[in-house]
Write an enzyme that holds these catalytic residues in place. Sequence first.
Site, mmCIF file in Angstrom:
data_model
loop_
_atom_site.group_PDB
_atom_site.id
_atom_site.type_symbol
_atom_site.label_atom_id
_atom_site.label_comp_id
_atom_site.label_asym_id
_atom_site.label_seq_id
_atom_site.Cartn_x
_atom_site.Cartn_y
_atom_site.Cartn_z
ATOM 1 N N HIS B 275 0.804 -1.208 0.000
ATOM 2 C CA HIS B 275 0.000 0.000 0.000
ATOM 3 C C HIS B 275 0.839 1.259 0.000
ATOM 4 O O HIS B 275 2.059 1.221 0.158
ATOM 5 C CB HIS B 275 -1.022 0.018 1.132
ATOM 6 N N ARG B 295 19.158 -5.543 13.280
ATOM 7 C CA ARG B 295 20.148 -6.613 13.498
ATOM 8 C C ARG B 295 21.319 -6.062 14.305
ATOM 9 O O ARG B 295 21.753 -6.676 15.277
ATOM 10 C CB ARG B 295 20.608 -7.151 12.140
ATOM 11 N N GLU B 296 21.781 -4.879 13.925
ATOM 12 C CA GLU B 296 22.932 -4.289 14.618
ATOM 13 C C GLU B 296 22.596 -3.930 16.057
ATOM 14 O O GLU B 296 23.447 -3.973 16.932
ATOM 15 C CB GLU B 296 23.409 -3.041 13.856
ATOM 16 N N ALA B 297 21.336 -3.602 16.287
ATOM 17 C CA ALA B 297 20.942 -3.240 17.649
ATOM 18 C C ALA B 297 20.856 -4.460 18.546
ATOM 19 O O ALA B 297 20.818 -4.345 19.764
ATOM 20 C CB ALA B 297 19.608 -2.516 17.627
ATOM 21 N N TYR B 300 16.984 -10.308 16.701
ATOM 22 C CA TYR B 300 17.158 -11.462 15.810
ATOM 23 C C TYR B 300 16.456 -11.120 14.496
ATOM 24 O O TYR B 300 15.249 -10.909 14.483
ATOM 25 C CB TYR B 300 16.515 -12.713 16.393
ATOM 26 N N VAL B 301 17.216 -11.055 13.413
ATOM 27 C CA VAL B 301 16.628 -10.698 12.122
ATOM 28 C C VAL B 301 16.967 -11.812 11.123
ATOM 29 O O VAL B 301 18.136 -12.120 10.929
ATOM 30 C CB VAL B 301 17.176 -9.339 11.619
ATOM 31 N N PRO B 302 15.960 -12.415 10.527
ATOM 32 C CA PRO B 302 16.244 -13.525 9.600
ATOM 33 C C PRO B 302 16.810 -13.003 8.281
ATOM 34 O O PRO B 302 16.824 -11.808 8.029
ATOM 35 C CB PRO B 302 14.876 -14.162 9.388
#
Lengths: 437, 615
Positions: B275, B295-297, B300-302
């Site tokens: 949108h 991620r840097e913070a 957990y980022v896939p």
Amino acid sequence: MAQRGIREYDGKKILANNWKEYFGDEFIYDFKSILITPETDLEEIPQNYPWVSDTPLVAKPDMLFGKRGKLGLILFKKEKPGDVKWEDVKEWIKQKMAEETEINGVKGHLTHFLVEPFVPHKPEEEYYVAMTTGEDEDIIYMSAFGGIDVEENWDKVVEVRIPITASDEEIKKIISENVPADIKDKEKYADFVYRLYKLFRDLHFAYLEINPLVMVGNKIYPLDFVGKLDDTAQFVAGRKWGDIEFPAGFGRDLTPEEKYIKEMDEKSGASLKLTILNPEGRIWTLVAGGGASVVYADTVADLGWVKELANYGEYSGNPSRTETREYVKTVFDLMTRQKHSSGKPKILIIGGAIANFTDVAKTFDGIIDAMKEYADKLREVGIRIYVRRGGPNYEIGLKRIKQAAEELGLPIEVYGPETHMTEIVKKAIDDDTKEVA
Amino acid sequence: MSKPEYLLFDKDTKAIFWNLNRNAIQRMLDYDYVVGRSPSIVAIVAPTQSRKFDKFFYGTKEIMIPIYKSTEDAAKDFPEADVLLNFASFRTAYNVTMEALDIPTIRTIAITAEGIPERFARTMRVKAKKLGKWIIGPATVGGIAPGAFRIANTGGTIQNIINSKLHRPGSVGLVTRSGGLFNELSNIISRNANGLAEGIAIGGDRFPGSDFLDHMLRFEKNPQVKMMVLLGEVGGELEYRVAEAIKDGRITKPVIAWCIGTISKHFGGEVQFGHAGAKAGAERETADAKNKALREAGAYVPKSFNDLPELIRGVYEELHAKGEIPEIKEPEVPPIPEDYAKALKEGKVRKPTNFICTISDDRGEEATYCGVPISEVVEKGYSIADVIGLLWFKKKFPEWASNFIDMVIKVVADHGPAVSGAHNTKVTARAGKDLMSSIVTGILTIGPRFGGAIDGAAKYFKMAQEKEMDPYEFVDYMKNVEKIPIPGIGHRIKSIKNPDKRVELLKNYAKNNFPSTDLLDYALEVEKVTTSKKENLILNVDGTIGVLLVDMFRALGYSDKEIDELINAGAFNAFFVLGRTIGFIGHYLDEKRLDMPLYRHPFDDILYDVKRPEE
């Protein structure tokens, strides 16, 4: 849709139409602008706007993109500034409409132009003012140095923040206390900015920029105007806006298929979107839901297959069986025009998240209808279908689509909510790689 | 009843629902029933509703929920309700919210409407923050506190709610933007962790009333929440606030985050994905930039949305192994009684009907008269008589019959102001009564003495002919046995020498167009006998219509018995009632036009003969 750009012409027209209410007689604005479109009869202009015959003119495209000066798309001089006549404008516009132009890497045709009197003025009369919306405040930018070099002079721009609930007195105070030192008539400038801000706020502008803003005595010449309105405020401010449009802006011309779906979308209460990314691509998608459609496109790209992604689109908002069928047929038509150059089958992803209340079986019926019509062509071009969907009646929907595809001799795999939404993208790609190995 | 600050909803939460959205309210009550709490909606606000309450199901039982004209009134009666579910349209939602924010007992407002102007959204947001209140939305499905409170349609069908374990609390706090992927995330979390402790969809607008971080800070304080999932989107900068909070330690619980819209980098600004709000204005607003920042913070980022379930499972299992996540005893779920309408559609139930209709049907795309769509009636040029044929007799009349009925309606439409029906209509109209009352008083006079002759003539002539009475025999029979004048015979002025032109027209038409005019012929034989006694004892217009209708129905294939049934049912009289109503309406409108005062009958027109009762 929220914030949408409007034409410079419409922006100035809005100013002119509301001038008395917001600027009274304190300031004067002589609105003299003509919008030229492909439908305009150029021969009639001198009759309807006699001033074009005896006034030096300026012409520029009016299609939302900026930096027209730097792109060489402002006609204001032949030999020297201010010597452009109507005949010159006419020829120039005709020529520009006919040729393909590239703007920011996008090729297309110029269709809308703004024609105005040329306003001779001194550089020191060029001011700058812009307004935009922050989260809990509006932001006003003021500068004594307007013109095309405002960005180079950004350190001279004063930025003030107006709390969204500020009273008129507070607004006046904040503005007048912060007028840049280089502005000659500070009081007048502050008064103008205050009035302009009131209009900005009342008319639900999201962005407004006048650069340069030429002030000669109490005469105002907004030489360039950029505006964005919050289009959801139509019901509040529509009367003050008057008859304006929200153009799509300069872009690639739509393909006939995209146009067809766009028209269907405009007529329907449901949402139907289609963009062709690469008609030669192998991966085609039919995805229900705006969020899900993005996730599927993301996943194809994240798994490294973005070059094969043929289309992006979505259908949602409970489309009828006929609408779904027409939408799917349009996609099938595109994907069955030729075999893939590698000779490998094409991949069709019929995806979607878990629907809230949409009857999955019903929407799948529309897909099945289209599948039946295109079965021969789909077989000919080679296809593998992967389906994933959840929601009301998904079991029946999955069963029906599987059965239909199998009867038509189309290879298909179907999955429900027990399988992760994008897993079918991975399966499709894995199957393909396996085959190669 | 007081709950910790970090909770917006618990099992005792009571809400006021703005707008009579029956489906959404019923879905909430179904949820309440399934999770075993009392009904969560205590009042409905619907200013344009004239009703004082509406009925809803709670399980199999029906309950009444009061309807109020204003939020203020509802809140006065239910001070324990601290949630307002604002389901007003985009035009009204702003005013409803601003008003509700001023009501001290209301703490949380969820706004569903899409398309609220941004300036309004920002103003609501500022006001709510100032007052320390919560706005969820606009443009959102809302959210859910599993086992405690469901906002309207969140979670979809009850079946999906149970499948996604949204009927009892788990350990995961979820925040999303769109409602569209909310179910999907709930599903993923129920399959890879133990379900939601709370989930909020903040809405797709640029300026949500509360954002990801606001809710995640609540989750941080909520001991029930052990881990959080954030599903962000391309566009805007809200996700950076979460990254900041993880970095500066305001959020310490594990956060699994993913922003959708990574595709956009491949196509520049040229293609609009999702949108309009989901558009990156700058590099900072791209999904990739935000995923990187999160991620840097330390979130957990896939690598892709496809890896999200695995990542959730990993974090959950780690916490579980550490013993941080308590075991959940799955509650028993009472079956939700199926809705009758749905079960019926699916062929699961049946019941005998109370009414039958064989003449018209309004269930399809277009209503039909005896199977003929109304548009076809118009397109094919059906006359009023043809429509009467379809709706009264379920027949497409042949042209000769239609034309005849048309003539009948015209002939009986009016007979001047003096007849009883027209007179009554006029008197009632002059008493200041409305159209309906006035014409009804006229119609009510139609019967054996007024307009009844059509029926009577048809009945007696037909009977006589069937019994093969000769005309003399019939005249005697009426005089000696029935002891009434023959209906349809006799006229005030007209006679054999001065015939009624209307009668002549009808007779001639029938003679020339009817396949047979048996009963008319018989009636004319009778007329010969009666006029031989007295010149004006002619077959009058009522009599002619009566006998010709019999001839018509006979020619249309009706048996004599069927025709008797029609007469007894009043079908012949109906032609008179219909036709004459045209006249009555005319007299009524005439009176209104003339604006005549109340009618009072003059004394000198009444014979007063009043005596005291005998003692």
